[in-house]
Design a protein around this motif. Structure first.
Motif, PDB file in Angstrom:
ATOM      1  N   THR A  83       1.839  -6.434 -13.578  1.00  0.00           N
ATOM      2  CA  THR A  83       1.180  -7.083 -12.438  1.00  0.00           C
ATOM      3  C   THR A  83       2.234  -7.811 -11.611  1.00  0.00           C
ATOM      4  O   THR A  83       3.177  -8.384 -12.162  1.00  0.00           O
ATOM      5  CB  THR A  83       0.110  -8.092 -12.891  1.00  0.00           C
ATOM      6  OG1 THR A  83       0.723  -9.088 -13.712  1.00  0.00           O
ATOM      7  CG2 THR A  83      -0.993  -7.389 -13.681  1.00  0.00           C
ATOM      8  N   THR A  84       2.067  -7.784 -10.292  1.00  0.00           N
ATOM      9  CA  THR A  84       3.003  -8.473  -9.401  1.00  0.00           C
ATOM     10  C   THR A  84       2.228  -9.146  -8.275  1.00  0.00           C
ATOM     11  O   THR A  84       1.190  -8.662  -7.848  1.00  0.00           O
ATOM     12  CB  THR A  84       4.020  -7.490  -8.788  1.00  0.00           C
ATOM     13  OG1 THR A  84       3.327  -6.456  -8.086  1.00  0.00           O
ATOM     14  CG2 THR A  84       4.894  -6.870  -9.849  1.00  0.00           C
ATOM     15  N   LYS A  85       2.768 -10.295  -7.799  1.00  0.00           N
ATOM     16  CA  LYS A  85       2.209 -11.006  -6.653  1.00  0.00           C
ATOM     17  C   LYS A  85       3.364 -11.433  -5.749  1.00  0.00           C
ATOM     18  O   LYS A  85       4.398 -11.893  -6.242  1.00  0.00           O
ATOM     19  CB  LYS A  85       1.406 -12.234  -7.089  1.00  0.00           C
ATOM     20  CG  LYS A  85       0.144 -11.926  -7.877  1.00  0.00           C
ATOM     21  CD  LYS A  85      -0.600 -13.202  -8.233  1.00  0.00           C
ATOM     22  CE  LYS A  85      -1.862 -12.907  -9.026  1.00  0.00           C
ATOM     23  NZ  LYS A  85      -2.610 -14.149  -9.377  1.00  0.00           N
ATOM     24  N   GLU A  86       3.174 -11.299  -4.445  1.00  0.00           N
ATOM     25  CA  GLU A  86       4.218 -11.671  -3.505  1.00  0.00           C
ATOM     26  C   GLU A  86       3.606 -12.366  -2.294  1.00  0.00           C
ATOM     27  O   GLU A  86       2.475 -12.069  -1.904  1.00  0.00           O
ATOM     28  CB  GLU A  86       4.984 -10.438  -3.017  1.00  0.00           C
ATOM     29  CG  GLU A  86       5.740  -9.685  -4.098  1.00  0.00           C
ATOM     30  CD  GLU A  86       6.445  -8.468  -3.547  1.00  0.00           C
ATOM     31  OE1 GLU A  86       7.671  -8.526  -3.362  1.00  0.00           O
ATOM     32  OE2 GLU A  86       5.762  -7.464  -3.295  1.00  0.00           O
ATOM     33  N   GLY A  87       4.360 -13.279  -1.702  1.00  0.00           N
ATOM     34  CA  GLY A  87       3.980 -13.885  -0.426  1.00  0.00           C
ATOM     35  C   GLY A  87       4.607 -13.064   0.683  1.00  0.00           C
ATOM     36  O   GLY A  87       4.245 -11.917   0.906  1.00  0.00           O
ATOM     37  N   ALA A 121      -0.565  -8.023  -3.800  1.00  0.00           N
ATOM     38  CA  ALA A 121      -0.837  -8.146  -5.233  1.00  0.00           C
ATOM     39  C   ALA A 121      -1.083  -6.745  -5.780  1.00  0.00           C
ATOM     40  O   ALA A 121      -1.781  -5.936  -5.154  1.00  0.00           O
ATOM     41  CB  ALA A 121      -2.053  -9.036  -5.483  1.00  0.00           C
ATOM     42  N   ARG A 122      -0.511  -6.469  -6.958  1.00  0.00           N
ATOM     43  CA  ARG A 122      -0.622  -5.131  -7.521  1.00  0.00           C
ATOM     44  C   ARG A 122      -0.731  -5.206  -9.042  1.00  0.00           C
ATOM     45  O   ARG A 122      -0.101  -6.064  -9.675  1.00  0.00           O
ATOM     46  CB  ARG A 122       0.599  -4.293  -7.136  1.00  0.00           C
ATOM     47  CG  ARG A 122       0.592  -2.865  -7.693  1.00  0.00           C
ATOM     48  CD  ARG A 122       1.819  -2.087  -7.222  1.00  0.00           C
ATOM     49  NE  ARG A 122       1.860  -0.747  -7.797  1.00  0.00           N
ATOM     50  CZ  ARG A 122       1.238   0.301  -7.292  1.00  0.00           C
ATOM     51  NH1 ARG A 122       0.536   0.166  -6.174  1.00  0.00           N
ATOM     52  NH2 ARG A 122       1.297   1.484  -7.869  1.00  0.00           N
ATOM     53  N   ALA A 123      -1.541  -4.306  -9.604  1.00  0.00           N
ATOM     54  CA  ALA A 123      -1.671  -4.208 -11.054  1.00  0.00           C
ATOM     55  C   ALA A 123      -1.725  -2.732 -11.425  1.00  0.00           C
ATOM     56  O   ALA A 123      -2.321  -1.915 -10.714  1.00  0.00           O
ATOM     57  CB  ALA A 123      -2.937  -4.917 -11.537  1.00  0.00           C
ATOM     58  N   GLU A 124      -1.087  -2.382 -12.554  1.00  0.00           N
ATOM     59  CA  GLU A 124      -1.075  -0.988 -12.985  1.00  0.00           C
ATOM     60  C   GLU A 124      -1.057  -0.904 -14.499  1.00  0.00           C
ATOM     61  O   GLU A 124      -0.511  -1.766 -15.188  1.00  0.00           O
ATOM     62  CB  GLU A 124       0.116  -0.239 -12.393  1.00  0.00           C
ATOM     63  CG  GLU A 124       1.465  -0.855 -12.698  1.00  0.00           C
ATOM     64  CD  GLU A 124       2.606  -0.193 -11.952  1.00  0.00           C
ATOM     65  OE1 GLU A 124       3.698  -0.056 -12.544  1.00  0.00           O
ATOM     66  OE2 GLU A 124       2.425   0.166 -10.775  1.00  0.00           O
ATOM     67  N   GLU A 131      -4.308  -2.359  -5.724  1.00  0.00           N
ATOM     68  CA  GLU A 131      -3.388  -3.074  -4.854  1.00  0.00           C
ATOM     69  C   GLU A 131      -4.143  -3.669  -3.674  1.00  0.00           C
ATOM     70  O   GLU A 131      -5.068  -3.062  -3.149  1.00  0.00           O
ATOM     71  CB  GLU A 131      -2.292  -2.129  -4.353  1.00  0.00           C
ATOM     72  CG  GLU A 131      -1.188  -2.808  -3.568  1.00  0.00           C
ATOM     73  CD  GLU A 131      -0.062  -1.845  -3.218  1.00  0.00           C
ATOM     74  OE1 GLU A 131       1.096  -2.136  -3.563  1.00  0.00           O
ATOM     75  OE2 GLU A 131      -0.365  -0.792  -2.615  1.00  0.00           O
ATOM     76  N   ALA A 132      -3.722  -4.868  -3.253  1.00  0.00           N
ATOM     77  CA  ALA A 132      -4.267  -5.518  -2.065  1.00  0.00           C
ATOM     78  C   ALA A 132      -3.095  -5.999  -1.221  1.00  0.00           C
ATOM     79  O   ALA A 132      -2.128  -6.550  -1.753  1.00  0.00           O
ATOM     80  CB  ALA A 132      -5.167  -6.683  -2.456  1.00  0.00           C
ATOM     81  N   LYS A 133      -3.183  -5.764   0.105  1.00  0.00           N
ATOM     82  CA  LYS A 133      -2.096  -6.146   1.012  1.00  0.00           C
ATOM     83  C   LYS A 133      -2.640  -6.891   2.221  1.00  0.00           C
ATOM     84  O   LYS A 133      -3.736  -6.609   2.694  1.00  0.00           O
ATOM     85  CB  LYS A 133      -1.354  -4.906   1.522  1.00  0.00           C
ATOM     86  CG  LYS A 133      -0.599  -4.119   0.478  1.00  0.00           C
ATOM     87  CD  LYS A 133       0.108  -2.934   1.145  1.00  0.00           C
ATOM     88  CE  LYS A 133       0.901  -2.106   0.161  1.00  0.00           C
ATOM     89  NZ  LYS A 133       1.582  -0.956   0.830  1.00  0.00           N
ATOM     90  N   GLY A 134      -1.824  -7.808   2.727  1.00  0.00           N
ATOM     91  CA  GLY A 134      -2.093  -8.421   4.010  1.00  0.00           C
ATOM     92  C   GLY A 134      -1.397  -7.609   5.090  1.00  0.00           C
ATOM     93  O   GLY A 134      -1.082  -6.433   4.877  1.00  0.00           O
ATOM     94  N   ALA A 161      -7.725   1.220  -4.968  1.00  0.00           N
ATOM     95  CA  ALA A 161      -7.788   1.376  -6.422  1.00  0.00           C
ATOM     96  C   ALA A 161      -7.696   2.860  -6.725  1.00  0.00           C
ATOM     97  O   ALA A 161      -8.170   3.701  -5.959  1.00  0.00           O
ATOM     98  CB  ALA A 161      -9.086   0.792  -6.977  1.00  0.00           C
ATOM     99  N   LYS A 162      -7.064   3.178  -7.849  1.00  0.00           N
ATOM    100  CA  LYS A 162      -6.867   4.580  -8.191  1.00  0.00           C
ATOM    101  C   LYS A 162      -6.983   4.764  -9.695  1.00  0.00           C
ATOM    102  O   LYS A 162      -6.501   3.935 -10.478  1.00  0.00           O
ATOM    103  CB  LYS A 162      -5.493   5.049  -7.698  1.00  0.00           C
ATOM    104  CG  LYS A 162      -5.217   6.527  -7.845  1.00  0.00           C
ATOM    105  CD  LYS A 162      -3.817   6.881  -7.371  1.00  0.00           C
ATOM    106  CE  LYS A 162      -3.666   6.622  -5.894  1.00  0.00           C
ATOM    107  NZ  LYS A 162      -2.313   7.049  -5.398  1.00  0.00           N
ATOM    108  N   ALA A 163      -7.634   5.850 -10.101  1.00  0.00           N
ATOM    109  CA  ALA A 163      -7.709   6.241 -11.501  1.00  0.00           C
ATOM    110  C   ALA A 163      -7.300   7.703 -11.572  1.00  0.00           C
ATOM    111  O   ALA A 163      -8.116   8.607 -11.382  1.00  0.00           O
ATOM    112  CB  ALA A 163      -9.127   6.051 -12.053  1.00  0.00           C
TER     113      ALA A 163
END
Length: 214
Positions: A83-87, A121-124, A131-134, A161-163
């Motif tokens: 998981t990652t988060k960035e400003g 923000a991203r999770a895998e 993933e969510a982006k501004g 979202a992807k599966a």
């Protein structure tokens, strides 16, 4: 099958069998009809169906099953949780991989990229990812086992979202670039362009004409 009251002058080209059950002033016929002949005679059954849309070509919501992402499962089935988060972020670089028995490095691919944005923000985990982006802009070029592509994108915001091969995305963005691969050929500049493949379409400033073989 249907039993109905008809007049002598009534005709239906789809009736394949008929039998007069009662004559006289008010006859009753027993008819067996089929839509097969009607469907076979329709022009759109055999030719391209032309569709014209005046709606913006930028999609706010899409869901798809992607052939390329089906192949990419080879690279992601044993991917570890991350998981990652960035400003604010801005980066660029290049990459080349393939031929290694490691997640993300089995299929041959190489490319360059540049991206910048605010909020991400991203999770895998394995074939699952979200993933969510501004607001953001990205550009890149890649050559891999399924084709070649060079694309740039400007987004207001998005969430996806992807599966494996199944993906869902909501957002607002415009692509500029070209791609050639298993999904077909596409060239687009700020919502204006053309694509060839299962669905051939021409987009011009938010209006689209498409041709799908029925």
């Amino acid at each position: 099958m249907s039993a109905k009251r008809v007049h002598e002058h009534d005709e239906d080209p789809n009736i394949i069998f008929t039998k007069r059950l009662r004559g006289g002033k008010h006859p009753i016929d027993f008819n067996v009809s089929s839509d097969i002949n009607r469907n076979l005679c329709r022009k759109e059954t055999w030719e391209c169906k032309m569709e014209t849309s005046k709606k913006p070509s930028v999609q706010l919501l899409s869901a798809n099953i992607d052939l390329v992402d089906t192949i990419n499962i080879i690279d992601t089935f044993d991917r570890a949780k991350d998981t990652t988060k960035e400003g604010k972020y801005a980066r660029r670089g290049k990459y080349k991989s393939g031929g290694k028995d490691e997640p993300g490095k089995r299929l041959p691919k190489s490319g360059v990229y540049a991206e910048a944005g605010v909020g991400r923000a991203r999770a895998e985990l394995s074939v699952l990812e979200a993933e969510a982006k501004g607001p953001n802009v990205t550009a890149g070029a890649e050559a891999n086992a399924t084709g070649v592509a060079a694309m740039a994108r400007a987004e207001v915001a998005s969430a996806s979202a992807k599966a494996g091969p199944v993906g869902v995305k909501v957002g607002l963005g415009v692509d500029t670039g070209a791609s050639v691969g298993l999904n077909g050929v596409e060239v687009k500049v700020l919502g204006t362009g053309i694509s060839f493949g299962p669905k051939t379409s021409v987009s011009l400033l938010g209006s689209e004409v498409s041709c799908s073989v029925m």
